[in-house]
Write an enzyme that holds these catalytic residues in place. Structure first.
Site, PDB file in Angstrom:
ATOM      1  N   TRP A  68      28.437  30.958  -1.558  1.00  0.00           N
ATOM      2  CA  TRP A  68      29.079  29.826  -0.871  1.00  0.00           C
ATOM      3  C   TRP A  68      30.527  29.623  -1.278  1.00  0.00           C
ATOM      4  O   TRP A  68      31.366  29.275  -0.434  1.00  0.00           O
ATOM      5  CB  TRP A  68      28.256  28.556  -1.034  1.00  0.00           C
ATOM      6  CG  TRP A  68      27.040  28.589  -0.154  1.00  0.00           C
ATOM      7  CD1 TRP A  68      25.734  28.577  -0.552  1.00  0.00           C
ATOM      8  CD2 TRP A  68      27.015  28.676   1.284  1.00  0.00           C
ATOM      9  NE1 TRP A  68      24.904  28.655   0.543  1.00  0.00           N
ATOM     10  CE2 TRP A  68      25.658  28.713   1.679  1.00  0.00           C
ATOM     11  CE3 TRP A  68      27.986  28.739   2.274  1.00  0.00           C
ATOM     12  CZ2 TRP A  68      25.260  28.800   3.016  1.00  0.00           C
ATOM     13  CZ3 TRP A  68      27.600  28.826   3.607  1.00  0.00           C
ATOM     14  CH2 TRP A  68      26.253  28.856   3.959  1.00  0.00           C
ATOM     15  N   ASP A 105      32.046  21.665  -3.696  1.00  0.00           N
ATOM     16  CA  ASP A 105      30.969  21.762  -2.709  1.00  0.00           C
ATOM     17  C   ASP A 105      29.666  21.508  -3.466  1.00  0.00           C
ATOM     18  O   ASP A 105      29.190  22.363  -4.207  1.00  0.00           O
ATOM     19  CB  ASP A 105      30.998  23.166  -2.083  1.00  0.00           C
ATOM     20  CG  ASP A 105      29.829  23.409  -1.131  1.00  0.00           C
ATOM     21  OD1 ASP A 105      29.000  22.489  -0.934  1.00  0.00           O
ATOM     22  OD2 ASP A 105      29.755  24.532  -0.585  1.00  0.00           O
ATOM     23  N   LYS A 141      20.136  19.630   2.436  1.00  0.00           N
ATOM     24  CA  LYS A 141      19.510  20.166   1.228  1.00  0.00           C
ATOM     25  C   LYS A 141      18.873  19.015   0.441  1.00  0.00           C
ATOM     26  O   LYS A 141      17.671  18.952   0.290  1.00  0.00           O
ATOM     27  CB  LYS A 141      20.531  20.901   0.345  1.00  0.00           C
ATOM     28  CG  LYS A 141      21.439  21.904   1.060  1.00  0.00           C
ATOM     29  CD  LYS A 141      20.710  23.068   1.635  1.00  0.00           C
ATOM     30  CE  LYS A 141      21.497  24.060   2.458  1.00  0.00           C
ATOM     31  NZ  LYS A 141      22.877  24.325   2.210  1.00  0.00           N
TER      32      LYS A 141
HETATM   33  C1  LIG Z   1      23.958  25.256   2.901  1.00  0.00           C
HETATM   34  C2  LIG Z   1      25.263  25.287   2.179  1.00  0.00           C
HETATM   35  C3  LIG Z   1      26.477  25.358   2.870  1.00  0.00           C
HETATM   36  C4  LIG Z   1      26.569  25.437   4.366  1.00  0.00           C
HETATM   37  O1  LIG Z   1      26.149  24.258   4.946  1.00  0.00           O
HETATM   38  P1  LIG Z   1      26.158  24.059   6.538  1.00  0.00           P
HETATM   39  O2  LIG Z   1      25.687  22.661   6.673  1.00  0.00           O
HETATM   40  O3  LIG Z   1      25.242  25.075   7.122  1.00  0.00           O
HETATM   41  O4  LIG Z   1      27.544  24.212   7.008  1.00  0.00           O
HETATM   42  C5  LIG Z   1      27.648  25.350   2.117  1.00  0.00           C
HETATM   43  N1  LIG Z   1      27.627  25.273   0.786  1.00  0.00           N
HETATM   44  C6  LIG Z   1      26.471  25.215   0.096  1.00  0.00           C
HETATM   45  C7  LIG Z   1      26.511  25.131  -1.395  1.00  0.00           C
HETATM   46  C8  LIG Z   1      25.252  25.220   0.770  1.00  0.00           C
HETATM   47  O5  LIG Z   1      24.114  25.163   0.081  1.00  0.00           O
END
Ligand SMILES: *Cc1c(COP(=O)(O)O)cnc(C)c1O
Length: 361
Positions: free
Chosen positions: A102, A174, A198
Site C-alpha cells: 500500500w 494511511d 477495514k
Molecule cells: C484497503 C487499503 C487501501 C485501499 O483502499 P480503497 O478503499 O480500496 O481505496 C489503501 N491502503 C490500505 C492500508 C488499505 O488497507
C-alpha cells in the site's frame, strides 16, 4: 445459515449488534416513515447523525480541536491523490517510507504530482521488516512524508510513530487497516486517512483527519469534491455524502465507545493477535515470515509448510465456521484479518481448528 467467523481483509466483518440495529432500523428510521437511506443529507435528522458520528470519532481518538474530520469518498486510494493535490503547495518532492504494497501504491500515485523520494524501503526483505529510521531525514524540498502504519497485505505494523527527522514537514499516515485498533497521538500527524471498510464500517467512505493549517494550499486543478478546504467548510457535504455508510460508521463508533473505546479494544486486539501468533510459532506446519517486532495485530499472514494442503485447509476451515482465510494473491498462503469487530472467540475457534488440522494432516 448463521453467521460465520469472517477473516476477510476488506470489506470486512462488522459488529453483529451493529448489523442487527441497522436491520431493525432499515425500513423506518426512528419513526420517520422512511429508511435513513431515503432521506436528505441536509435534513435535521441526518445532520444530527453525521455530527454525532464525528463527535464520537473525536472522542475515541482524542482528536485535537485544530484538526478537521472529513467524511469523503473515493477510498484510501483516492487519498493517495487527494493528499498531494491538497497539501503539496509549491514543493517539488514527496517523501515516502516504503514498507509494503500500500505504501508502494501511494508512491506510484504521488508520482503523478511530484518527484517521489523513497526515504527508506524494505522491499529487499520482501516487506517482512520495518526500516530503521533513526538516522533518516526528510528531503529539504519535500511537501510531506507518507507512510502506511499497517500494511494490510504484508502484515507489518508500526508499533509507534516513525522516529525520523521530519524537518517539521507534515507526516501523512494511511491507517486504513488499523485505525481505532490502538491509541494514537493525532497531534503528531499532518493528515491521517483511512478507508472505512477495514476497521470502521462498510465500503464507500474514507475518513481524513486534517490539520487545519494544511487546508489552504490546494492545487488549482483539485476537483472541488476532493478539496479539503471546500469539504471542511461544508461539513463534508459539498455534495451528497454516502449517507448510509456514514450512519453505519456512527453505529460502529457507538459500539466501540460502549466497549471501552480504543483503549479497551486494544487489550482484546493484543489477546487475539498473541494467541494467533503463538499458535503459528509453536506449530511445525504454519509459519509467519514477519519480523516479530513488526508483526501486525490486525492482518496475520501465514503459510503452510506443505502448500498442497492449502485447499483442504480452506474447505475444512469453512466447515468449522471460519471463512475468508485465503491469502492475498500477491503473497499466497493464508491471511487472517482480525479487526476490532472479529471477536476473541473467533480467534479461539481458529487456533483450535489450526491445531487440530495440523494433527490430522
Ligand atoms: C484497503 C487499503 C487501501 C485501499 O483502499 P480503497 O478503499 O480500496 O481505496 C489503501 N491502503 C490500505 C492500508 C488499505 O488497507
Amino acid at each position: 445459515m448463521s453467521r460465520l467467523f469472517n477473516f476477510c481483509a476488506g470489506p470486512a466483518v462488522l459488529p453483529e449488534s451493529v448489523l442487527i440495529q441497522a436491520k431493525e432500523e432499515l425500513l423506518d428510521w426512528n419513526s420517520q416513515g422512511a429508511s435513513l437511506m431515503e432521506i436528505s443529507h441536509r435534513s435535521k435528522v441526518f445532520m444530527e447523525i453525521a455530527q454525532k458520528a464525528e463527535q464520537d470519532l473525536r472522542d475515541l481518538l482524542h482528536v485535537p480541536d485544530h484538526y478537521k474530520v472529513l467524511f469523503l469518498q473515493g477510498g484510501a486510494y483516492g487519498q493517495f491523490s487527494c493528499v498531494p493535490l491538497n497539501i503539496l503547495g509549491k514543493h517539488s518532492k514527496i517523501d515516502v517510507i516504503e514498507t509494503g504494497t500500500w505504501s508502494a501504491k501511494a508512491a506510484e500515485c504521488a508520482a503523478h504530482y511530484a518527484q517521489v523520494n523513497i526515504l527508506a524501503s524494505t522491499k529487499n526483505t520482501q516487506y517482512r521488516t520495518l526500516p530503521d529510521l533513526t538516522n533518516v531525514c526528510a528531503s529539504e524540498d519535500s511537501g510531506y512524508i507518507h507512510y502506511c502504519s499497517n500494511e494490510t497485505i504484508n502484515g507489518v505494523e508500526f508499533q509507534s510513530i516513525p522516529a525520523l527527522n521530519t524537518r517539521n514537514k507534515p507526516l501523512v499516515a494511511d491507517m486504513s487497516s488499523h485505525i481505532l485498533s490502538r491509541p494514537i497521538d493525532v497531534s503528531k500527524f499532518g493528515i491521517i486517512f483511512a478507508g472505512a471498510q477495514k476497521n470502521i464500517g462498510p465500503a464507500g467512505l474514507v475518513l481524513a483527519i486534517v490539520r487545519e493549517d494544511l487546508l489552504h494550499q490546494a492545487h488549482i486543478h483539485t476537483p472541488d469534491a476532493f478539496n479539503y478546504l471546500l469539504q471542511s467548510q461544508n461539513n463534508s457535504m459539498l455534495n451528497t455524502p454516502p449517507t448510509f455508510a456514514w450512519y453505519m460508521v456512527g453505529l460502529v463508533f457507538e459500539w466501540l465507545k460502549a466497549n471501552g473505546g480504543v483503549e479497551g479494544i486494544e487489550k482484546i486486539n493484543i489477546q487475539k493477535s498473541d494467541l494467533l501468533y503463538k499458535t503459528i510459532d509453536q506449530s511445525d506446519l504454519y509459519s509467519n515470515p514477519i519480523d516479530p517486532m513488526c508483526r501486525s495485530r490486525m492482518n496475520v499472514p501465514f503459510i503452510l509448510k506443505d502448500e498442497t494442503l492449502n485447499a483442504r485447509f480452506l474447505i475444512e476451515a469453512k466447515q468449522n465456521g471460519l471463512i475468508n482465510l485465503e491469502g492475498h494473491r500477491s503473497v499466497g498462503g493464508m491471511r487472517a484479518s482480525i479487526y476490532n469487530a472479529l471477536p476473541l472467540q473467533g480467534v479461539k475457534v481458529l487456533t483450535e481448528f489450526m491445531t487440530h488440522f495440523e494433527k490430522m494432516a
